[in-house]
Scaffold this motif. Structure first.
Motif, PDB file in Angstrom:
ATOM      1  N   SER A 283       1.201  -1.151  -0.497  1.00 43.51           N
ATOM      2  CA  SER A 283      -0.010  -0.371   0.379  1.00 43.51           C
ATOM      3  C   SER A 283       1.227   0.997  -0.089  1.00 43.51           C
ATOM      4  CB  SER A 283      -0.868  -0.354   1.174  1.00 43.51           C
ATOM      5  OG  SER A 283      -1.880   1.234   1.108  1.00 43.51           O
TER       6      SER A 283
ATOM      7  N   ARG B  17       2.108   1.792  -3.458  1.00 47.43           N
ATOM      8  CA  ARG B  17       1.207   1.598  -4.751  1.00 47.43           C
ATOM      9  C   ARG B  17       1.046   3.317  -4.429  1.00 47.43           C
ATOM     10  NH1 ARG B  17      -1.983  -3.071  -3.246  1.00 47.43           N
ATOM     11  NH2 ARG B  17      -1.312  -4.333  -4.618  1.00 47.43           N
ATOM     12  N   HIS B  18       1.010   4.238  -2.920  1.00 46.38           N
ATOM     13  CA  HIS B  18       0.602   5.702  -2.937  1.00 46.38           C
ATOM     14  C   HIS B  18       2.274   6.381  -3.520  1.00 46.38           C
ATOM     15  CE1 HIS B  18      -2.166   4.792   0.029  1.00 46.38           C
ATOM     16  NE2 HIS B  18      -2.749   6.359   0.242  1.00 46.38           N
TER      17      HIS B  18
ATOM     18  N   VAL C 273      -0.026   6.957   5.937  1.00 42.28           N
ATOM     19  CA  VAL C 273      -0.363   6.134   5.291  1.00 42.28           C
ATOM     20  C   VAL C 273      -1.456   4.964   6.295  1.00 42.28           C
ATOM     21  CG1 VAL C 273      -1.214   4.073   3.335  1.00 42.28           C
ATOM     22  CG2 VAL C 273       0.476   5.939   2.678  1.00 42.28           C
TER      23      VAL C 273
ATOM     24  N   GLU D 273      -2.960  -1.058   6.829  1.00 42.68           N
ATOM     25  CA  GLU D 273      -3.676  -2.552   6.016  1.00 42.68           C
ATOM     26  C   GLU D 273      -4.310  -3.206   7.264  1.00 42.68           C
ATOM     27  OE1 GLU D 273      -5.006  -2.929   1.590  1.00 42.68           O
ATOM     28  OE2 GLU D 273      -3.850  -1.459   3.160  1.00 42.68           O
TER      29      GLU D 273
ATOM     30  N   SER E 214      -7.359   6.538   2.082  1.00 41.99           N
ATOM     31  CA  SER E 214      -6.874   5.300   1.848  1.00 41.99           C
ATOM     32  C   SER E 214      -6.866   4.276   0.427  1.00 41.99           C
ATOM     33  CB  SER E 214      -7.521   4.189   2.559  1.00 41.99           C
ATOM     34  OG  SER E 214      -8.784   3.881   2.646  1.00 41.99           O
ATOM     35  N   HIS E 215      -6.999   4.750  -0.325  1.00 45.80           N
ATOM     36  CA  HIS E 215      -7.586   4.332  -1.765  1.00 45.80           C
ATOM     37  C   HIS E 215      -6.241   4.647  -3.075  1.00 45.80           C
ATOM     38  CE1 HIS E 215      -9.570   2.603  -5.163  1.00 45.80           C
ATOM     39  NE2 HIS E 215      -9.515   3.799  -5.821  1.00 45.80           N
TER      40      HIS E 215
ATOM     41  N   GLY F 166      -4.631  -0.523  -7.830  1.00 46.74           N
ATOM     42  CA  GLY F 166      -4.191  -1.719  -7.425  1.00 46.74           C
ATOM     43  C   GLY F 166      -2.791  -1.713  -8.284  1.00 46.74           C
TER      44      GLY F 166
END
Length: 331
Positions: free
Chosen positions: A49, A52-53, A196, A199, A325-326, A329
């Motif tokens: 995560s 990805r950010h 972030v 998760e 958080s989104h 993916g």
């Protein structure tokens, strides 16, 4: 880390400080942004995560993998900490990869040498006075000294435009942001150290952690006890219950699950702390001003021989710079 012992990977592997700085110089010449995720390996969805950010906001993303001896006390699990480099690289490739993985050797990171016993350590270390001794620091003295030292070294090597840390380690992230401010870091600047959201496992909300791998089957069934206890405390606080009442109800829940299941559990702490000073907040709700800064509701729980930590935010997480958080993916 010796390149001869590494698995093959489609991702560039920077195995020395020299190769990292050469990579960074090329990126600097191209005048593009660099996002950075510092890890000790044993990657899981929480790390991904962060990646990805970073990939969403930066031209290039680099992740480091280095198990840092300076943040382990002599009795802690340095020798058994999971090291899964082949799996880590495969996971990164499966989400589209990163632009480089920094795998420094011990000599690069600690030129003066390093031992696990802080009394015998020699060389330069970084300490965030007055802040590293609260919350987690009460249970793990000198832990944040080790974290601040290694992250300073990694920031000096990678010189990231932005860096990403998880909310599960909320005190660590906030403390490192303060360090960047106090030491006048330009890479990253304090406002570019991003947090972030935690998760969690989709079935029981257990915060993902590399140490979850230590849990036995029966222990894993009750590993979300800390999250449940924190959630109960949060509900009580928001309904007007005193702090001591909230903590008592959380402790009772832990003890009830321990007695019912027979799984060995020991609560280290559950506490409410100011998100700026990390000092313990008072018992009355009127002492907390959510309009200026949230309160950290955090805890640590031993499940068998595994120490789990977690936290919830009382107030608006955005006031702490916690990101949405989104993110997509795949890239």
């Amino acid at each position: 880390m010796s390149s001869s012992t590494l698995p093959e990977s489609t991702i560039p592997l920077l195995t020395s400080l020299t190769s990292c700085r050469q990579w960074r110089q090329q990126v600097r010449d191209d005048r593009i942004s660099v996002g950075f995720v510092a890890t000790m390996g044993a990657l899981h969805a929480g790390h991904l995560s962060l990646v990805r950010h970073s990939k969403k906001a930066n031209d290039r993303t680099v992740i480091s993998i280095f198990v840092n001896p300076a943040q382990f006390a002599p009795h802690e699990d340095l020798s058994t900490y999971p090291r899964t480099i082949e799996q880590d690289l495969r996971m990164l490739e499966e989400i589209g990869g990163v632009d480089a993985v920094f795998l420094p050797g011990m000599k690069d990171m600690y030129p003066s040498g390093i031992v696990q016993d802080p009394e015998r350590q020699r060389g330069t270390f970084v300490e965030v006075k007055g802040y590293g001794s609260e919350m987690e620091g009460r249970s793990r003295p000198l832990f944040f000294r080790g974290v601040a030292t290694v992250v300073t070294k990694l920031f000096n090597a990678v010189e990231p435009t932005r860096a990403y840390f998880g909310q599960k380690d909320i005190q660590q992230a906030l403390l490192l942001r303060r360090m960047c401010s106090d030491l006048l870091f330009s890479h990253p600047e304090p406002q570019n150290l991003h947090i972030v959201p935690t998760e969690r496992d989709g079935t029981d909300n257990l915060a993902l952690s590399s140490r979850n791998a230590y849990l036995g089957p029966e222990e894993r069934k009750v590993a979300n006890t800390l999250y449940r206890a924190l959630s109960l405390a949060k509900e009580g606080w928001e309904s007007g219950l005193s702090k001591s009442g909230c903590i008592a109800s959380a402790r009772d829940l832990v003890e009830g699950i321990r007695a019912e299941t027979g799984v060995e559990m020991r609560l280290d702490y559950i506490e409410l702390n100011d998100s700026d000073s990390f000092e313990v907040v008072g018992d009355e709700k009127t002492e907390v001003d959510y309009g200026t800064r949230p309160v950290l509701l955090s805890g640590a729980l031993w499940v068998g021989r595994t120490r789990l930590i977690d936290n919830l935010i009382l107030g608006d997480p955005a006031l702490l710079g916690i990101l949405d958080s989104h993110v997509e993916g795949k890239f």
